[in-house]
Write a protein that holds these residues in place. Structure first.
Motif, short mmCIF file in Angstrom:
data_model
loop_
_atom_site.label_atom_id
_atom_site.label_comp_id
_atom_site.label_asym_id
_atom_site.label_seq_id
_atom_site.Cartn_x
_atom_site.Cartn_y
_atom_site.Cartn_z
N ALA A 1 0.83 -1.21 0.00
CA ALA A 1 0.00 0.00 0.00
C ALA A 1 0.87 1.26 0.00
CB ALA A 1 -0.93 0.00 1.20
N GLY A 2 2.19 1.09 -0.06
CA GLY A 2 3.10 2.25 -0.11
C GLY A 2 3.33 2.68 -1.55
N ILE B 1 6.10 2.48 -3.94
CA ILE B 1 6.57 1.55 -4.98
C ILE B 1 5.75 0.26 -4.95
CG2 ILE B 1 8.56 0.38 -5.98
CD1 ILE B 1 10.36 2.36 -4.56
N LEU C 1 0.32 -7.54 2.17
CA LEU C 1 0.40 -7.42 3.64
C LEU C 1 1.00 -6.06 3.95
CD1 LEU C 1 0.36 -8.48 6.58
CD2 LEU C 1 2.61 -9.52 6.13
N LEU D 1 -0.17 -0.34 7.10
CA LEU D 1 -0.81 0.98 6.91
C LEU D 1 -0.27 2.00 7.92
CD1 LEU D 1 -4.53 0.02 6.05
CD2 LEU D 1 -2.64 0.58 4.50
N THR D 2 1.03 2.17 7.90
CA THR D 2 1.65 3.26 8.66
C THR D 2 1.25 4.56 7.97
OG1 THR D 2 3.61 3.40 7.27
CG2 THR D 2 3.68 1.78 9.08
N GLY E 1 1.36 4.21 4.24
CA GLY E 1 0.52 3.24 3.53
C GLY E 1 -0.85 3.83 3.27
N PHE F 1 8.65 -5.19 -0.03
CA PHE F 1 8.83 -3.73 -0.10
C PHE F 1 8.68 -3.06 1.26
CE2 PHE F 1 7.18 -5.01 -4.24
CZ PHE F 1 7.89 -4.24 -5.15
N SER G 1 10.96 4.21 5.07
CA SER G 1 11.77 4.52 3.89
C SER G 1 12.32 5.94 3.83
CB SER G 1 10.94 4.25 2.63
OG SER G 1 9.93 5.25 2.50
N THR H 1 11.19 -2.43 11.76
CA THR H 1 10.59 -2.95 10.52
C THR H 1 11.66 -3.45 9.54
OG1 THR H 1 8.57 -1.67 10.64
CG2 THR H 1 9.34 -2.21 8.44
N CYS I 1 18.08 -0.26 -5.76
CA CYS I 1 17.56 0.69 -6.74
C CYS I 1 17.86 2.14 -6.34
CB CYS I 1 16.06 0.49 -6.87
SG CYS I 1 15.34 1.46 -8.19
N SER I 2 17.93 2.99 -7.35
CA SER I 2 18.14 4.43 -7.11
C SER I 2 16.79 5.11 -6.82
CB SER I 2 18.81 5.05 -8.33
OG SER I 2 17.95 4.92 -9.44
N ASN I 3 16.83 6.44 -6.66
CA ASN I 3 15.62 7.21 -6.30
C ASN I 3 14.50 7.03 -7.31
OD1 ASN I 3 17.85 8.59 -4.84
ND2 ASN I 3 16.17 9.91 -4.19
N HIS J 1 3.38 8.82 -4.74
CA HIS J 1 4.58 9.06 -3.94
C HIS J 1 4.18 9.95 -2.77
CE1 HIS J 1 9.22 9.72 -4.53
NE2 HIS J 1 8.95 9.06 -3.45
P1 NAD Z 1 6.92 3.80 1.40
O1 NAD Z 1 7.36 4.40 2.68
O2 NAD Z 1 6.13 4.62 0.43
O3 NAD Z 1 6.00 2.52 1.72
C1 NAD Z 1 6.32 1.59 2.71
C2 NAD Z 1 5.10 0.70 2.94
O4 NAD Z 1 5.47 -0.29 3.93
C3 NAD Z 1 3.89 1.46 3.50
O5 NAD Z 1 2.71 1.04 2.82
C4 NAD Z 1 3.84 1.05 4.96
O6 NAD Z 1 2.53 1.05 5.51
C5 NAD Z 1 4.42 -0.36 4.90
N1 NAD Z 1 5.02 -0.79 6.18
C6 NAD Z 1 5.89 -0.08 6.96
N2 NAD Z 1 6.19 -0.80 8.06
C7 NAD Z 1 5.53 -1.98 7.96
C8 NAD Z 1 5.45 -3.14 8.78
N3 NAD Z 1 6.12 -3.24 9.92
N4 NAD Z 1 4.68 -4.18 8.35
C9 NAD Z 1 3.99 -4.09 7.19
N5 NAD Z 1 4.01 -3.02 6.40
C10 NAD Z 1 4.77 -1.98 6.76
O7 NAD Z 1 8.20 3.18 0.73
P2 NAD Z 1 8.62 3.11 -0.82
O8 NAD Z 1 9.24 4.38 -1.21
O9 NAD Z 1 7.48 2.58 -1.59
O10 NAD Z 1 9.78 2.01 -0.75
C11 NAD Z 1 9.47 0.63 -0.84
C12 NAD Z 1 10.75 -0.17 -0.71
O11 NAD Z 1 11.63 0.18 -1.75
C13 NAD Z 1 11.49 0.07 0.60
O12 NAD Z 1 12.01 -1.15 1.04
C14 NAD Z 1 12.60 1.03 0.21
O13 NAD Z 1 13.72 0.86 1.05
C15 NAD Z 1 12.89 0.60 -1.20
N6 NAD Z 1 13.40 1.64 -2.11
C16 NAD Z 1 12.75 2.84 -2.22
C17 NAD Z 1 13.23 3.80 -3.13
C18 NAD Z 1 12.53 5.13 -3.32
O14 NAD Z 1 13.05 5.97 -4.05
N7 NAD Z 1 11.36 5.37 -2.72
C19 NAD Z 1 14.36 3.52 -3.89
C20 NAD Z 1 15.00 2.29 -3.74
C21 NAD Z 1 14.50 1.35 -2.84
#
Ligand code: NAD
Ligand code: DAU
Length: 354
Positions: A11-12, A14, A34, A37-38, A41, A83, A87, A102, A187-189, A195
């Motif tokens: 639900a986040g 990516i 799974l 929903l922090t 999410g 995922f 983050s 986490t 992965c990069s940004n 978002h």
């Molecule tokens: P995000 O913060 O948007 O989403 C994280 C999701 O994880 C949320 O839906 C949240 O509710 C959920 N979550 C957090 N703690 C949890 C727990 N204990 N149990 C279950 N769910 C939980 O993050 P994002 O930007 O979508 O990143 C996703 C992944 O990709 C991460 O692992 C991050 O490290 C990695 N990543 C992100 C980027 C980026 O640019 N955003 C780049 C490379 C890698």
């Protein structure tokens, strides 16, 4: 072969892009999300899937071992796309606890549960644990240094990147010790739709729409290497279908840009696509603020292994991906307006005003 795929953190940002992509491109597979929903999410990110028979959502924490065991068994999970994480670097500076919980304990819990499940099923060769990680584990690059490869030594500099590095090491160790079929991607940004507003690109876009200052940390010369989130999804698809277990693949879009130049480009595109901005030209809103503690100067990713071995290519340029993304924020105020909640305002004040 049909997959029953557990997407943690679906639900986040990516994760939800990945789930939407997967449902469209692999309609035969079952998707189980799974997510705890922090604040990051959001079920609205998955609105198009709610009524689909092969999609289900479970509200829960990846650190909850019994819950994870039950899901793997009941849903007969063949693949985990992991995922779920805390983050945001700025939040990890304010409060690192949740990051360790986490990112490290949560990943450990999933690996242990998946190991047990895989062993009970007699170690099916098609099972996969995809650990989605970041280029930040490699630390900060000098200006002239070559981009990060899969063999660059780890040197994380923030509580966030240190916790992700810890989780990468666990995923790697489970392959070497138990032969568990893990694969790691760094992965990069990313940028794109859904978002959360605290990250650079959505924050700048939303502040332009609201006529608020655009806060640039330090001198704005820090470099990030931007990838359109849809291209990240196609990369993960290639890794899940063709990647070798025990391997790491770097994912990046070859788009290194200084923060200040990126924000100027965002201002220019926003001025073009939104005629009714409160302040125009929006670049007048650019404001330099105190630097982020321990701010990494430069990231750049070399994804030639993924390109050569798995035949992956990013499809968006920074200009095309950015235009699509900014237009999405202009068209979807109803998505981001509720996220600027009291909680968010408190966070904003802590980072930018105190
Ligand atoms: P995000 O913060 O948007 O989403 C994280 C999701 O994880 C949320 O839906 C949240 O509710 C959920 N979550 C957090 N703690 C949890 C727990 N204990 N149990 C279950 N769910 C939980 O993050 P994002 O930007 O979508 O990143 C996703 C992944 O990709 C991460 O692992 C991050 O490290 C990695 N990543 C992100 C980027 C980026 O640019 N955003 C780049 C490379 C890698
Ligand atoms: O490199 C991959 C990482 O990219 C992911 O692992 C992280 O989960 C993701 O959040 C992202 O981390 P960054 O710290 O690079 O992203 P962020 O959007 O927070 O910041 C991008 C750059 O912009 C960084 O140099 C800090 C700067 N910045 C950020 C904000 C929010 C500003 O100058 N002003 C801001 O207000």
């Amino acid at each position: 072969m049909k997959k029953n795929i557990l997407v943690t953190g679906g639900a986040g940002f990516i994760g939800s892009n990945f789930v939407n992509y997967w449902a469209e491109n692999h309609p035969q597979d079952n998707i189980i999300v799974l997510d705890a929903l922090t604040y990051a999410g959001n079920l609205d990110n998955l609105a198009y899937l709610q009524d689909k028979p092969n999609f289900s959502f479970i509200h829960g924490d990846i650190c909850h071992r019994t819950l994870v065991d039950n899901i793997l068994e009941k849903e007969n999970i063949t693949t985990i796309a992991h995922f779920a994480a805390e983050s945001h670097v700025d939040r990890s500076i304010l409060n690192p606890n949740a990051f360790i919980q986490t990112n490290v304990i949560g990943t450990f819990t999933l690996l242990e549960s998946f190991r047990h499940h895989w062993q009970v099923q007699n170690q099916p060769p098609e099972y996969r644990f995809l650990h989605v990680s970041t280029d930040e584990v490699y630390g900060s690059l000098e200006m002239e240094a070559p981009a990060f490869t899969e063999t660059t030594p780890y040197a994380p500099n923030s509580p966030y990147s240190a916790s992700k590095a810890g989780s990468d090491h666990l995923a790697r160790a489970y392959y070497h010790t138990y032969n568990l079929p893990t694969i790691i991607t760094n992965c990069s940004n990313n940028y794109g739709a859904y978002h959360f507003p605290e990250k650079l690109i959505p924050l700048m876009c939303i502040n332009i729409l609201l006529g608020k200052p655009l806060p640039i940390y330090g001198d704005g010369q820090n470099i990030r290497d931007w990838l359109y989130v849809k291209d990240h999804c196609t990369a993960l698809d290639a890794v899940l279908h063709k990647g070798k277990t025990g391997e790491t693949y770097n994912v990046g879009g070859n788009n290194e840009v200084k923060n200040l130049d990126l924000v100027k480009l965002i201002c220019q595109i926003m001025d073009e696509i939104e005629p009714n901005l409160p302040i125009k030209p929006s670049s007048q809103l650019i404001t330099f603020v105190k630097d982020r503690a321990g701010h990494d100067r430069r990231y750049a990713i070399n994804s030639s292994k993924l390109q050569k071995e798995l035949n992956w290519q990013p499809s968006a340029t920074l200009e095309t991906g950015l235009r699509e993304t900014l237009q999405w924020y202009v068209n979807n105020r109803q998505w981001w307006q509720p996220l600027l909640s009291e909680n968010y305002q408190n966070y904003y004040q802590q980072v930018y005003e105190e």
